[in-house]
Design a protein around this motif. Sequence first.
Motif, short mmCIF file in Angstrom:
data_model
loop_
_atom_site.label_atom_id
_atom_site.label_comp_id
_atom_site.label_asym_id
_atom_site.label_seq_id
_atom_site.Cartn_x
_atom_site.Cartn_y
_atom_site.Cartn_z
N GLU A 143 0.82 -1.21 0.00
CA GLU A 143 0.00 0.00 0.00
C GLU A 143 0.86 1.26 0.00
O GLU A 143 0.42 2.31 -0.48
CB GLU A 143 -0.94 -0.01 1.21
CG GLU A 143 -2.04 -1.05 1.11
CD GLU A 143 -3.06 -0.89 2.21
OE1 GLU A 143 -2.91 0.02 3.05
OE2 GLU A 143 -4.02 -1.69 2.24
N ARG A 144 2.07 1.18 0.53
CA ARG A 144 3.00 2.30 0.49
C ARG A 144 4.14 2.05 -0.49
O ARG A 144 5.18 2.70 -0.41
CB ARG A 144 3.57 2.55 1.89
CG ARG A 144 2.51 2.97 2.92
CD ARG A 144 3.15 3.30 4.25
NE ARG A 144 2.15 3.73 5.22
CZ ARG A 144 2.43 4.09 6.47
NH1 ARG A 144 3.70 4.07 6.89
NH2 ARG A 144 1.48 4.46 7.29
N GLY A 145 3.92 1.13 -1.41
CA GLY A 145 4.95 0.77 -2.38
C GLY A 145 4.99 1.70 -3.56
O GLY A 145 4.24 2.67 -3.68
N ARG A 158 -4.82 4.68 -3.94
CA ARG A 158 -4.12 3.46 -3.58
C ARG A 158 -5.01 2.23 -3.78
O ARG A 158 -6.21 2.28 -3.52
CB ARG A 158 -3.64 3.54 -2.13
CG ARG A 158 -2.62 4.65 -1.89
CD ARG A 158 -2.11 4.64 -0.48
NE ARG A 158 -1.16 5.73 -0.28
CZ ARG A 158 0.15 5.64 -0.52
NH1 ARG A 158 0.65 4.49 -0.94
NH2 ARG A 158 0.96 6.67 -0.34
N VAL A 159 -4.41 1.15 -4.24
CA VAL A 159 -5.11 -0.11 -4.53
C VAL A 159 -4.55 -1.18 -3.60
O VAL A 159 -3.32 -1.31 -3.43
CB VAL A 159 -4.94 -0.54 -6.00
CG1 VAL A 159 -5.67 -1.84 -6.27
CG2 VAL A 159 -5.44 0.56 -6.93
N GLY A 160 -5.43 -1.97 -3.00
CA GLY A 160 -5.01 -3.02 -2.08
C GLY A 160 -4.61 -4.29 -2.80
O GLY A 160 -5.32 -5.30 -2.72
N PHE A 161 -3.45 -4.25 -3.47
CA PHE A 161 -3.00 -5.42 -4.20
C PHE A 161 -2.75 -6.61 -3.27
O PHE A 161 -2.96 -7.76 -3.67
CB PHE A 161 -1.71 -5.11 -4.97
CG PHE A 161 -1.89 -4.13 -6.09
CD1 PHE A 161 -2.50 -4.52 -7.27
CD2 PHE A 161 -1.45 -2.83 -5.96
CE1 PHE A 161 -2.66 -3.64 -8.32
CE2 PHE A 161 -1.60 -1.93 -7.00
CZ PHE A 161 -2.21 -2.33 -8.18
N LEU A 162 -2.29 -6.34 -2.05
CA LEU A 162 -1.93 -7.41 -1.12
C LEU A 162 -2.94 -7.59 0.00
O LEU A 162 -2.73 -8.41 0.89
CB LEU A 162 -0.54 -7.14 -0.53
CG LEU A 162 0.60 -6.97 -1.54
CD1 LEU A 162 1.91 -6.72 -0.82
CD2 LEU A 162 0.70 -8.17 -2.46
N SER A 163 -4.02 -6.82 -0.02
CA SER A 163 -5.03 -6.93 1.03
C SER A 163 -6.37 -7.42 0.50
O SER A 163 -7.18 -7.95 1.27
CB SER A 163 -5.23 -5.58 1.74
OG SER A 163 -5.58 -4.58 0.80
#
Length: 306
Positions: A143-145, A158-163
Amino acid sequence: MRHPPPAAGTVRASSVRVPRQLAGSPWLFAAPGLLVAGLFVLYPFVSTVVNAFTDRRTLVPGEFVGLANFRELLHDDMFWTGLRNSALYVVGVVPALVVLPLLLALLVQKNIPGITFFRSAFYTPVVASIVVVGLIWVWLLDERGLVNAMLETVGVGRVGFLSDQWLLLVSAMTVTVWKGLGYYMIIYLAALANVPRELHEAAAVDGAGAVRRFVTVTVPAVRSTMVLVGALSSVAAFKVFSEVYLMAGPSGGPAGEDTTLVMLVQRTGTGLTGRVGYASALSLVVFVVTVALMLLVLRADRREES
């Protein structure tokens, strides 16, 4: 007619004695390989099959329970979740790994200045450690990447790619495709080298464009290689572990919804209280499904040939 005597230092062929070969000498050469295969392939496989019908745990030998483990997994929600995710992984990864490496091989096939650099660059992810690759992609998709920072800059947010459950699975598929492109590209390059140039020249004379030559000449010529790539990638995709484990964590994502079958085997069968018998039953299911996938691919190929 008298033959001249043999020159000094020469020996007549009839006087050379060839030592008799021992009957078991070929097995002596094959013994090291057979020993390694028996210890690290055959014995673990037989042990897994035997343990699948017991209630063995890590520190407990266990007793024979018949089909109890298989009946239990039919009522296990996590088993069906893992089976669903593994099947989705095959559907999402295999078509990309069959088509994209072929297009990539066509791009790097031509001998032009600097093409060796691009071939090496495309193959670099194959030799890179999956742990390093997974951590890099986690850093990119966090999210902070970097990816979310760029999306926020252009106003997307922001997109929750890992959530998110499904975005996490798609992200893991992307890593698998990205890492496997170079490997299958090399396989296609070897196949394309055997395609006669006369076929392309004849098609070009008939007025066929690049797309038509690809469909009518290239694809039929490398169809057997495409079947091989499909079989290899489908088996690897169904047994996926590292990518999802690194990006989703040991829990398998939100509420474990991104757990694959191999992750479930690892989670169930490890630790001091690991259920080795139940994990062996899961492993046997994975083995049967992967063999079935390969047989389906080969059968589909034979149907097209007939």
